[in-house]
Scaffold this motif. Sequence first.
Motif, PDB file in Angstrom:
ATOM      1  N   ALA A 172     -12.768 -50.669 -27.110  1.00 24.33           N
ATOM      2  CA  ALA A 172     -12.389 -49.875 -25.940  1.00 24.33           C
ATOM      3  C   ALA A 172     -13.016 -48.490 -25.981  1.00 24.33           C
ATOM      4  O   ALA A 172     -13.472 -47.963 -24.955  1.00 24.33           O
ATOM      5  CB  ALA A 172     -10.870 -49.770 -25.858  1.00 24.33           C
ATOM      6  N   LEU A 173     -13.060 -47.874 -27.160  1.00 32.14           N
ATOM      7  CA  LEU A 173     -13.643 -46.542 -27.300  1.00 32.14           C
ATOM      8  C   LEU A 173     -15.137 -46.532 -26.998  1.00 32.14           C
ATOM      9  O   LEU A 173     -15.690 -45.507 -26.572  1.00 32.14           O
ATOM     10  CB  LEU A 173     -13.406 -46.000 -28.712  1.00 32.14           C
ATOM     11  CG  LEU A 173     -11.976 -45.577 -29.055  1.00 32.14           C
ATOM     12  CD1 LEU A 173     -11.842 -45.285 -30.539  1.00 32.14           C
ATOM     13  CD2 LEU A 173     -11.571 -44.354 -28.232  1.00 32.14           C
ATOM     14  N   ALA A 174     -15.780 -47.680 -27.212  1.00 26.64           N
ATOM     15  CA  ALA A 174     -17.226 -47.760 -26.970  1.00 26.64           C
ATOM     16  C   ALA A 174     -17.583 -47.674 -25.487  1.00 26.64           C
ATOM     17  O   ALA A 174     -18.722 -47.368 -25.137  1.00 26.64           O
ATOM     18  CB  ALA A 174     -17.775 -49.060 -27.558  1.00 26.64           C
ATOM     19  N   ARG A 175     -16.614 -47.911 -24.610  1.00 21.93           N
ATOM     20  CA  ARG A 175     -16.915 -47.921 -23.171  1.00 21.93           C
ATOM     21  C   ARG A 175     -15.936 -47.103 -22.339  1.00 21.93           C
ATOM     22  O   ARG A 175     -16.013 -47.099 -21.107  1.00 21.93           O
ATOM     23  CB  ARG A 175     -16.907 -49.363 -22.655  1.00 21.93           C
ATOM     24  CG  ARG A 175     -15.673 -50.149 -23.018  1.00 21.93           C
ATOM     25  CD  ARG A 175     -15.770 -51.616 -22.625  1.00 21.93           C
ATOM     26  NE  ARG A 175     -14.726 -52.399 -23.236  1.00 21.93           N
ATOM     27  CZ  ARG A 175     -13.447 -52.362 -22.898  1.00 21.93           C
ATOM     28  NH1 ARG A 175     -13.074 -51.572 -21.906  1.00 21.93           N
ATOM     29  NH2 ARG A 175     -12.556 -53.104 -23.518  1.00 21.93           N
ATOM     30  N   ALA A 176     -15.039 -46.364 -22.990  1.00 21.73           N
ATOM     31  CA  ALA A 176     -14.054 -45.600 -22.219  1.00 21.73           C
ATOM     32  C   ALA A 176     -13.682 -44.325 -22.965  1.00 21.73           C
ATOM     33  O   ALA A 176     -13.969 -44.177 -24.159  1.00 21.73           O
ATOM     34  CB  ALA A 176     -12.808 -46.446 -21.969  1.00 21.73           C
ATOM     35  N   THR A 177     -13.061 -43.411 -22.262  1.00 25.42           N
ATOM     36  CA  THR A 177     -12.573 -42.193 -22.895  1.00 25.42           C
ATOM     37  C   THR A 177     -11.405 -42.534 -23.819  1.00 25.42           C
ATOM     38  O   THR A 177     -10.830 -43.627 -23.729  1.00 25.42           O
ATOM     39  CB  THR A 177     -12.071 -41.184 -21.836  1.00 25.42           C
ATOM     40  OG1 THR A 177     -10.937 -41.743 -21.155  1.00 25.42           O
ATOM     41  CG2 THR A 177     -13.170 -40.862 -20.825  1.00 25.42           C
ATOM     42  N   VAL A 221      -6.795 -45.785 -25.024  1.00 26.73           N
ATOM     43  CA  VAL A 221      -5.419 -45.910 -25.510  1.00 26.73           C
ATOM     44  C   VAL A 221      -4.560 -46.644 -24.484  1.00 26.73           C
ATOM     45  O   VAL A 221      -3.795 -47.554 -24.826  1.00 26.73           O
ATOM     46  CB  VAL A 221      -4.827 -44.520 -25.821  1.00 26.73           C
ATOM     47  CG1 VAL A 221      -3.329 -44.622 -26.083  1.00 26.73           C
ATOM     48  CG2 VAL A 221      -5.528 -43.898 -27.022  1.00 26.73           C
ATOM     49  N   ALA A 222      -4.690 -46.256 -23.216  1.00 23.79           N
ATOM     50  CA  ALA A 222      -3.905 -46.904 -22.158  1.00 23.79           C
ATOM     51  C   ALA A 222      -4.223 -48.392 -22.089  1.00 23.79           C
ATOM     52  O   ALA A 222      -3.322 -49.230 -21.913  1.00 23.79           O
ATOM     53  CB  ALA A 222      -4.192 -46.237 -20.818  1.00 23.79           C
ATOM     54  N   GLU A 223      -5.473 -48.741 -22.239  1.00 25.11           N
ATOM     55  CA  GLU A 223      -5.884 -50.144 -22.172  1.00 25.11           C
ATOM     56  C   GLU A 223      -5.282 -50.953 -23.316  1.00 25.11           C
ATOM     57  O   GLU A 223      -4.761 -52.057 -23.108  1.00 25.11           O
ATOM     58  CB  GLU A 223      -7.413 -50.231 -22.217  1.00 25.11           C
ATOM     59  CG  GLU A 223      -7.956 -51.647 -22.199  1.00 25.11           C
ATOM     60  CD  GLU A 223      -9.469 -51.698 -22.301  1.00 25.11           C
ATOM     61  OE1 GLU A 223      -9.991 -52.641 -22.933  1.00 25.11           O
ATOM     62  OE2 GLU A 223     -10.132 -50.789 -21.754  1.00 25.11           O
TER      63      GLU A 223
END
Length: 286
Positions: free
Chosen positions: A251-256, A261-263
């Motif tokens: 998730a960190l690779a494609r989002a803030t 965290v929310a995801e």
Amino acid sequence: MKKDLPSARLAPGLYVTATPIGNAADITARALEVLARADLVLCEDTRVTSKLFAIHNISAKTAPYHDHNASEMRPRILKRLEAGEAIALVSDAGTPLVSDPGLKLVQEAVAAGHNVTALPGASSVLAALTLAGLPTDRFFFAGFLSSKQEARRRELAELAAIPSTLVFLESANRLAAVLADMAAALGGRQAAVARELTKKFEEVRRGSLGDLAAHYAEAGAPKGEIVIVTGPPEKRAALCAHEVDAMIENALARATLKDAVAEIVAMTGLPRREIYARALELSGAK
């Protein structure tokens, strides 16, 4: 021929009284009696309540009580309660205080030692819940989500891990956008959109959040009051720490950090604080 309602005085106090959400016949005999005998009926909108009174042949005195005049009205109402009057509180439709005015009045009446009682009845929340075809043994009423998308997505991320059916109120013009945000935050849960409950054109549309979002995006905003009911999150097998770390890194690779965290919270149901702390470690953030 209508039976005349009793004229004897009511015991002093505040009567929180549910009124119909659509069909005027959905009101209890007790509510009709109290509304007819009350010294004063506080209404969210006196014009709306007057229509209900005309149908049921009630001629009680009314006064407006809503968000714009509540702070001015409360001291006056409390004085009347102190003088021994019986005062009923109604909203435009359904049960007062449930996303409607009245909470501070009830709190101050209780604090002053006045009798406060509820006359239960119609509720769009419970009506939609019983029609949705989703689990009813445990549910969480979330009311209205924020009208701003960013805040709404944060709210949905916080609600995602709650292990129960969720119930929301929503306006028709935001319905498609809200359903799309729900699909993104809550996944493919089954849901129901209920509108015009108890009225002639009552409708309950059921399906996945994604399918419902697509339908209303194409069909446009429907008419009427809207209640959205979503099923609870699916029960997942416990994840090991390595699996959670892999999900966070992906998730960190494609989002803030915040969005990642929310995801993950929505996907796993794990506590946000726990996921946030681990995401900080994995991202190397200070």
